[in-house]
Design an enzyme around this catalytic site. Sequence first.
Site, PDB file in Angstrom:
ATOM      1  N   TRP A  22       0.860  -1.122   0.012  1.00  0.00           N
ATOM      2  CA  TRP A  22      -0.201   0.005   0.022  1.00  0.00           C
ATOM      3  C   TRP A  22       0.851   1.041   0.136  1.00  0.00           C
ATOM      4  CZ3 TRP A  22      -4.914   0.643  -1.446  1.00  0.00           C
ATOM      5  CH2 TRP A  22      -5.772  -0.473  -1.456  1.00  0.00           C
ATOM      6  N   LYS A  30     -13.321  -1.072   6.340  1.00  0.00           N
ATOM      7  CA  LYS A  30     -12.492  -2.017   7.192  1.00  0.00           C
ATOM      8  C   LYS A  30     -13.173  -1.845   8.668  1.00  0.00           C
ATOM      9  CE  LYS A  30      -8.852  -1.835   3.968  1.00  0.00           C
ATOM     10  NZ  LYS A  30      -8.926  -2.995   3.427  1.00  0.00           N
ATOM     11  N   ASP A  58      -1.862   7.135   6.111  1.00  0.00           N
ATOM     12  CA  ASP A  58      -3.137   6.154   5.668  1.00  0.00           C
ATOM     13  C   ASP A  58      -3.487   5.160   6.796  1.00  0.00           C
ATOM     14  OD1 ASP A  58      -4.800   4.060   4.558  1.00  0.00           O
ATOM     15  OD2 ASP A  58      -3.452   3.730   2.674  1.00  0.00           O
TER      16      ASP A  58
END
Lengths: 360, 360
Positions: free
Chosen positions: A102, A196, A172
Site C-alpha cells: 500500500w 474495514k 493512511d
Amino acid sequence: MTQIYNFSAGPAVLPKEVLQQAASEMLDWHASGMSVMEMSHRGKEFISIASEAEADLRELMHIPANYKVLFLQGGAHAQFSMIPMNLLRGKDTADYLDTGIWAKKAIEEAARYCRVNVVASGAEQQYRQVPQQSQWKLNPDAAYVHYTSNETIGGLEMFWTPQVGSVPLVVDMSSHILSRPVDVTQYGLIYAGAQKNIGPAGLTIVIVREDLIGQTISGTPTMFDYKVHADNDSMYNTPPTYGIYMAGLVFKWLKARGGLAAIEKVNIEKSALLYDYIDSTDFYNSPIALENRSRMNIPFTIKDSALDTEFLKQAQAQGLLQLKGHRLLGGMRASIYNAMPLAGVQALVAFMQDFERVHG
Amino acid sequence: MTQIYNFSAGPAVLPKEVLQQAASEMLDWHASGMSVMEMSHRGKEFISIASEAEADLRELMHIPANYKVLFLQGGAHAQFSMIPMNLLRGKDTADYLDTGIWAKKAIEEAARYCRVNVVASGAEQQYRQVPQQSQWKLNPDAAYVHYTSNETIGGLEMFWTPQVGSVPLVVDMSSHILSRPVDVTQYGLIYAGAQKNIGPAGLTIVIVREDLIGQTISGTPTMFDYKVHADNDSMYNTPPTYGIYMAGLVFKWLKARGGLAAIEKVNIEKSALLYDYIDSTDFYNSPIALENRSRMNIPFTIKDSALDTEFLKQAQAQGLLQLKGHRLLGGMRASIYNAMPLAGVQALVAFMQDFERVHG
C-alpha cells in the site's frame, strides 16, 4: 445455519447490531416515511444524520476544532492523488516511507506529481519489519511526510508515531482507524477508506488540519480539492449518504462499547490469542517482526504450503470465511477488525488446533 | 402512518419492493452468512452480484459489446473533470450546449482543461427552452460535444438526440436514465449519478465506447482514467459494493415491469397527469416550453408566490414530501422518477386541486 465468521480484509465484517438496526430502519427511518437512501442530502433528516456522525467521530478520536472532517469518495486510491495535489503547496518534493504494497501504491501515484524521497524502505527485510526512524533520511524541504500505519496485505502495523518536526505528517490509517486511540494533533492529515473499521465501501474519511488546505496544483479537478469539500461541509456534491449513515451507526456502537481505549483492549486480546497460538507451534508461522505485528490483519503460513487448499476448504465448511491470503503473498490471512467478536478468533484458533492435530 | 410520497430530486424514492428485499437480505445474502456490505469485492459472491448488475443494465439499455460499462464514484461532478481529461485526446477544444444549471457546471469545469465552445445557450429564453439544433454552432474540430439531456433543477428534457457527425457525443443522463429507451450507439459516452433512477448516492455509471479511452491528459489522477477502470472491470479499487447491489435490484425490478419501453409509458402517463392539471388552471403554472417539459422533474409555481410556504406545509402534513423548489429557482418541484407510483402523482394532483379550491 452454521455460525459464520468472516475474516475478509475489506469490505469486512460489520457489527451485527448495526446491520440489524439498518435492516429495521431500511423502509422508514425514525418515522420519516423514507429510507435513508431516499433522503435529499440537503434535507433536515439527512443533515442531522451527517452532523451526528461527524460529532461522534470527533468525540471518539478527540479531533480538535482546527481539523476538518471530510466525508469523501474514491477510497485510498483517490487520496494517493489528492494528497500531492493539495499538500505540495508550492514545493516539489515529498517524503514517503516504504512499508509494503500500500505504501508503494501511494508512492507511485505521488511520483506523477512531485519528486518522491523514500525515507526508508522495508524491502531488504522483505517487508517483514518497519525501518526504525533512526534509519530514515528525512528531507527538511519535503512538503509532507507520508506513511502507511497498517499494511493490510503485508500485515505490518506501526505502534509509534514518526517525529518529523514542522513538516506535516500524513497517514493512511485505512485498516486500523478506530481500533485504538491516536493523537490527532500529531498529524497534518489522516485518511481512511471506510470498508474495514468504519462502514461500507464507497466512503472515505479525511481528517485534515485546516491551515494545510486551499492551495492545489494546476489542473486539480474541483472534486479533488479538499478546501471545496471543507467549505461545503462535504456537500459540494451529493455525498455517499447511506455510507455516512452506516458509519454513524458504527460510531454509536463504538461509543456504547466504551470508545477507542476499550476497543483497543479487546483488539489486543483477540490478536494475542491468535499470535500466541501461532508462536506456540512450528506448524504455523507468522512472518512479521514482533514489534510490527498488526492487530487487524494477521497473515500466517502452514509449514507445508501444500496443505493450504485443504485448510481453506475445511475452514470454509466450518463457517470460517475469507481466510485466503492476498494473491500477491499466498498463505492465509485473518483480518480481525473491531467488529470481529472474540468468539470468532476463538473459533479460528480451535479450528487451527484441530487441523494441526490431524495434519501436523 | 400516513402514506408517504417522496418527491425529492435526488437522492430520491426507490421501489418499495427493492427496499424490502434489501432489508430482508441485510444480514444474510443468499445463505452466504454475510451482508453484501461485508463481502470482499473480489470474492465469488460479490463478483456474481456485479456481473449480473452489468448484464441486466446491458440488456435494459441494449448496450453493444464495444461499449464498456463502468461502476465509478464521485457523481456527475467527477465526470465533469474526467470527460475532458480522457476525451480531449490531443485536441484543445470541446463543444458544450448550455441548457441551464447542470450544463453550466459541466462547462465551468471543462474550461479548466480546454477551450469550451458553447454551441448554443438557452439563457435568452431564461432556460425555459432548449435551443433547436439548427441554431447550434458546432465546431468540427471539437474533441466531443457535451449536453445535459435532462436539467434536474430547471426541469427541461430533450427528447431528441443531437446529430453531430463523427464527433463523439457525450451526455449527462443523470436524471432520466432508464426512464425511456435511448439509442446507445448514437453516443460516445453516457454518464449518470445513481441517486435518481438507479440506486443510492455514491455510485456513478459510465457507458463509454471503448475506442475513445486510453489517452488521458498529463496530470490525470489514475482514479480518473476510464481505461484503468475498464481494464480492471471497475475493480481497480474497492468499488461502492452496496450501491452496485442496490442498482442490480433496481435493474431486476425494471425488467420485471417490462423494461424501458414499458416504464416510459408509465412515465408519460404520470407526467401528463400533472402537466395537464397545471395547464387546466391559472392558479398553477409550468414555466417550461411544451417540447422540453421533463417527465422526471416538474417545477411549477403558484400565481401568488406568498402561498408557497402554506402549500408546502400542508403538502408535508398530507405525506407529500420534498416538494420545495431548488433554492436557486424557488417555487415548487415534483420529481417523479421511475419509482414514484402513479398513486403518488394522483395524490399530489388531488392535493393541488384542494389547495386551489381553498386559496384560488
